[in-house]
Design a protein around this motif. Sequence first.
Motif, PDB file in Angstrom:
ATOM      1  N   GLY A  11       0.717  -1.132  -0.115  1.00 59.96           N
ATOM      2  CA  GLY A  11       0.139  -0.063  -0.106  1.00 59.96           C
ATOM      3  C   GLY A  11       0.985   1.428   0.168  1.00 59.96           C
ATOM      4  N   LEU A  12       2.181   1.045   0.107  1.00 58.66           N
ATOM      5  CA  LEU A  12       2.878   2.459   0.102  1.00 58.66           C
ATOM      6  C   LEU A  12       3.354   2.525  -1.351  1.00 58.66           C
ATOM      7  N   THR A  13       3.664   3.815  -1.616  1.00 57.09           N
ATOM      8  CA  THR A  13       4.134   4.336  -3.004  1.00 57.09           C
ATOM      9  C   THR A  13       5.573   4.169  -3.078  1.00 57.09           C
ATOM     10  N   ASN A  14       5.893   4.018  -4.393  1.00 55.86           N
ATOM     11  CA  ASN A  14       7.430   3.450  -4.310  1.00 55.86           C
ATOM     12  C   ASN A  14       8.383   4.354  -3.825  1.00 55.86           C
ATOM     13  N   ILE A  15       8.046   5.635  -3.665  1.00 55.47           N
ATOM     14  CA  ILE A  15       8.732   6.675  -3.151  1.00 55.47           C
ATOM     15  C   ILE A  15       8.964   6.395  -1.486  1.00 55.47           C
ATOM     16  N   HIS A  18      10.885   2.977  -0.785  1.00 54.48           N
ATOM     17  CA  HIS A  18      12.409   3.444  -0.589  1.00 54.48           C
ATOM     18  C   HIS A  18      12.861   4.132   0.448  1.00 54.48           C
ATOM     19  N   ALA A  19      11.990   5.249   0.903  1.00 49.79           N
ATOM     20  CA  ALA A  19      12.000   5.938   2.116  1.00 49.79           C
ATOM     21  C   ALA A  19      12.264   5.140   3.313  1.00 49.79           C
ATOM     22  N   LEU A  20      11.279   4.320   3.441  1.00 50.68           N
ATOM     23  CA  LEU A  20      11.556   3.252   4.482  1.00 50.68           C
ATOM     24  C   LEU A  20      12.488   2.522   4.452  1.00 50.68           C
ATOM     25  N   TYR A  21      12.784   1.762   3.407  1.00 55.99           N
ATOM     26  CA  TYR A  21      13.866   0.802   3.325  1.00 55.99           C
ATOM     27  C   TYR A  21      15.132   1.517   3.811  1.00 55.99           C
TER      28      TYR A  21
END
Length: 125
Positions: A11-15, A18-21
């Motif tokens: 449910g997260l956007t790609n951005i 990537h920020a969470l990772y």
Amino acid sequence: MIAEMAAVFEGLTNIQKHALYAEISSVMQLAQEGGLTPQDEVKKIAQDPVLWELRWNVDGKQYRLYHAEPSSDLSILVSLRFHLKDTSGDPLSVTARQNGEIQRAILRYHDPDNTLWGNIENPLA
């Protein structure tokens, strides 16, 4: 662990993914180097002092990873439970839900037949 991470990333956007990772990777690296700030980024689990809680906030959301550090190699973190902290409701409800997540990590750690310990891998790969 991989399924738990995938559920959080769903449910997260790609951005956002990537920020969470990037945040997860940064905190894990600091943890392995012993460079985290106690109570802000890392905290011992009161219910089981063998376990630790890694903490971080991304986009106003609180994420938690409960882990153990085998005494034979302190550079290894055994990931036990990863989740998005549910902060809805009153403080007692928030605490009760988080204690349930901690209990899942404790049970996973102490179960001699459990093979569900996992390494944090890139869920974006």
